[in-house]
Motif scaffolding. Structure first.
Motif, PDB file in Angstrom:
ATOM      1  N   ARG A 283      -2.930  -2.208  34.715  1.00  8.91           N
ATOM      2  CA  ARG A 283      -1.962  -1.271  35.290  1.00  8.91           C
ATOM      3  C   ARG A 283      -2.478   0.162  35.332  1.00  8.91           C
ATOM      4  O   ARG A 283      -1.748   1.068  35.719  1.00  8.91           O
ATOM      5  CB  ARG A 283      -0.671  -1.295  34.457  1.00  8.91           C
ATOM      6  CG  ARG A 283      -0.085  -2.676  34.259  1.00  8.91           C
ATOM      7  CD  ARG A 283       1.274  -2.610  33.561  1.00  8.91           C
ATOM      8  NE  ARG A 283       1.186  -1.910  32.286  1.00  8.91           N
ATOM      9  CZ  ARG A 283       0.890  -2.493  31.126  1.00  8.91           C
ATOM     10  NH1 ARG A 283       0.632  -3.798  31.091  1.00  8.91           N
ATOM     11  NH2 ARG A 283       0.854  -1.791  30.018  1.00  8.91           N
ATOM     12  N   GLU A 286      -2.329   2.318  38.640  1.00 10.12           N
ATOM     13  CA  GLU A 286      -1.081   2.409  39.378  1.00 10.12           C
ATOM     14  C   GLU A 286      -0.590   3.846  39.505  1.00 10.12           C
ATOM     15  O   GLU A 286       0.195   4.159  40.393  1.00 10.12           O
ATOM     16  CB  GLU A 286      -0.011   1.542  38.685  1.00 10.12           C
ATOM     17  CG  GLU A 286      -0.329   0.052  38.731  1.00 10.12           C
ATOM     18  CD  GLU A 286       0.712  -0.763  37.987  1.00 10.12           C
ATOM     19  OE1 GLU A 286       1.671  -0.147  37.442  1.00 10.12           O
ATOM     20  OE2 GLU A 286       0.588  -2.006  37.954  1.00 10.12           O
ATOM     21  N   THR A 287      -1.021   4.721  38.592  1.00 11.34           N
ATOM     22  CA  THR A 287      -0.642   6.127  38.641  1.00 11.34           C
ATOM     23  C   THR A 287      -1.895   6.986  38.531  1.00 11.34           C
ATOM     24  O   THR A 287      -2.934   6.545  38.019  1.00 11.34           O
ATOM     25  CB  THR A 287       0.311   6.490  37.494  1.00 11.34           C
ATOM     26  OG1 THR A 287      -0.369   6.309  36.237  1.00 11.34           O
ATOM     27  CG2 THR A 287       1.555   5.603  37.517  1.00 11.34           C
ATOM     28  N   THR A 288      -1.790   8.223  38.989  1.00  9.73           N
ATOM     29  CA  THR A 288      -2.909   9.147  38.888  1.00  9.73           C
ATOM     30  C   THR A 288      -3.252   9.433  37.438  1.00  9.73           C
ATOM     31  O   THR A 288      -4.423   9.491  37.050  1.00  9.73           O
ATOM     32  CB  THR A 288      -2.575  10.463  39.608  1.00  9.73           C
ATOM     33  OG1 THR A 288      -2.270  10.189  40.975  1.00  9.73           O
ATOM     34  CG2 THR A 288      -3.740  11.436  39.524  1.00  9.73           C
ATOM     35  N   GLU A 289      -2.216   9.587  36.621  1.00 10.79           N
ATOM     36  CA  GLU A 289      -2.446   9.875  35.205  1.00 10.79           C
ATOM     37  C   GLU A 289      -3.169   8.724  34.520  1.00 10.79           C
ATOM     38  O   GLU A 289      -4.069   8.932  33.700  1.00 10.79           O
ATOM     39  CB  GLU A 289      -1.108  10.138  34.514  1.00 10.79           C
ATOM     40  CG  GLU A 289      -1.251  10.480  33.045  1.00 10.79           C
ATOM     41  CD  GLU A 289       0.081  10.810  32.405  1.00 10.79           C
ATOM     42  OE1 GLU A 289       0.306  10.373  31.255  1.00 10.79           O
ATOM     43  OE2 GLU A 289       0.897  11.498  33.050  1.00 10.79           O
ATOM     44  N   GLY A 290      -2.768   7.495  34.857  1.00  7.57           N
ATOM     45  CA  GLY A 290      -3.430   6.342  34.272  1.00  7.57           C
ATOM     46  C   GLY A 290      -4.894   6.259  34.673  1.00  7.57           C
ATOM     47  O   GLY A 290      -5.755   5.942  33.851  1.00  7.57           O
TER      48      GLY A 290
END
Length: 335
Positions: A283, A286-290
């Motif tokens: 996962r 799935e996000t920019t932060e991740g």
């Protein structure tokens, strides 16, 4: 090849023998104390030695009583290894010992600040292990002071004349040192950025967090395990300071680079194992932060591995320079 005694550039000067031996004894003593706490945790828990060994790398696997944490486990190994190097009179042990002593002094002073809190002091009286915990803290303060006082003056000054000790470390170490410095600085800046983001994202008491860096009573528990605030801010400071020193080509920082890169590499491997077993890898993008978090972790793994390799590379001599025989062979045009 000159094999006369005393020509080894990696060996400390004879006048510093006492300082190195005292450092070896102190670090071995404190490393043994931490090892004893680790054994106590294993014995008192419902887990087995196998559970503990698995928990060394898998944060969620071990039910063993956590009297110490991964930071202390890594420091235990560091103290014992540096003690061995100091006992062998290796010059590389000096900066490693100074770093070890500085970290231990910071931990001891943090606990000393916490003792000004009455409720926190009372816990030492009421806890069955309070006396042993306080004794360990006191031993850490004594060890830190002895190591720093003994090793700071144990410098290898250049002298007039010839010979390996007069010539100093080979200047060829400067380039690998600068590479290590850049890797450390980038890692330190990245971690500083993540810390700043966590503190400003909301939901975090910034004042309490900063107090947790320097005050052992903030969490209200008697733990030999360092707080997350201390380890985070401390790692940023060490990465930046060592990064600057290494970038300047300081030959005497090699031992400290090797020690701290090894600690960071171990902690990063634990993070990777945790991300794997929790399925975060699936996962992470799935996000920019991740994605940024994964990139930082990957960089930390690669950077710290590179620093360890550079600091212990077979192409380098016992104290950071290229091996003399290699330079002679290159000068003669031989492979």
């Amino acid at each position: 090849m000159d094999v006369r005694p005393g020509t080894d550039p990696g060996r400390a000067a004879p006048e510093h023998s006492g300082a190195y031996l005292a450092t070896a004894l102190c670090l071995a003593l404190y490393g043994g104390a931490l090892a004893a706490w680790t054994v106590y945790g294993i014995v008192q828990s419902d887990g087995t030695l196998g559970d503990f060994l698995e928990g060394l790398f898998n944060p969620g696997a071990s039910p063993v009583l956590q009297t110490l944490g991964p930071y202390e486990w890594s420091l235990t190994v560091v103290f014992l290894v540096v003690a061995g190097l100091a006992l062998a009179q290796r010059r590389v042990a000096r900066s490693a010992a100074l770093l070890s002593g500085s970290l231990l002094l910071a931990l001891s002073l943090r606990e000393g600040v916490g003792l000004f809190d009455t409720a926190y002091r009372d816990q030492y009286r009421n806890d069955p292990l309070g006396g042993w915990t306080l004794a360990t803290r006191g031993l850490g303060l004594v060890v830190a002071l002895v190591v720093l006082v003994m090793m700071f003056p144990a410098t290898e000054r250049r002298r007039a004349g010839t010979g390996p000790r007069a010539a100093g470390p080979d200047p060829a170490w400067r380039r690998p040192s600068q590479v290590c410095g850049v890797l450390f600085l980038l890692m330190g800046l990245a971690r500083l950025g993540w810390t700043g983001r966590d503190l400003t994202a909301g939901g975090t008491d910034v004042v309490r967090y900063l107090r947790g860096v320097v005050d052992g009573s903030v969490h209200g528990t008697l733990d030999l395990e360092a707080s997350i605030e201390f380890t985070t801010v401390g790692s940023v400071a060490v990465l930046l300071v060592l990064g600057v020193l290494a970038f300047r080509g300081r030959h005497d920082v090699r031992g400290a680079l090797l020690v701290f890169a090894s600690i960071e590499l171990y902690l990063t491997v634990r993070t990777v194992v945790w991300l794997t077993v929790t399925g975060f890898f699936n996962r992470s993008f799935e996000t920019t932060e991740g994605a940024l978090s994964m990139a930082t972790t990957a960089y930390g793994l690669a950077a710290m591995t590179s620093v360890v390799v550079l600091a212990t590379g077979r192409g380098f001599g016992p104290y950071g320079g290229l091996r003399a025989e290699g330079l002679r062979a290159a000068g003669a045009g031989r492979p």
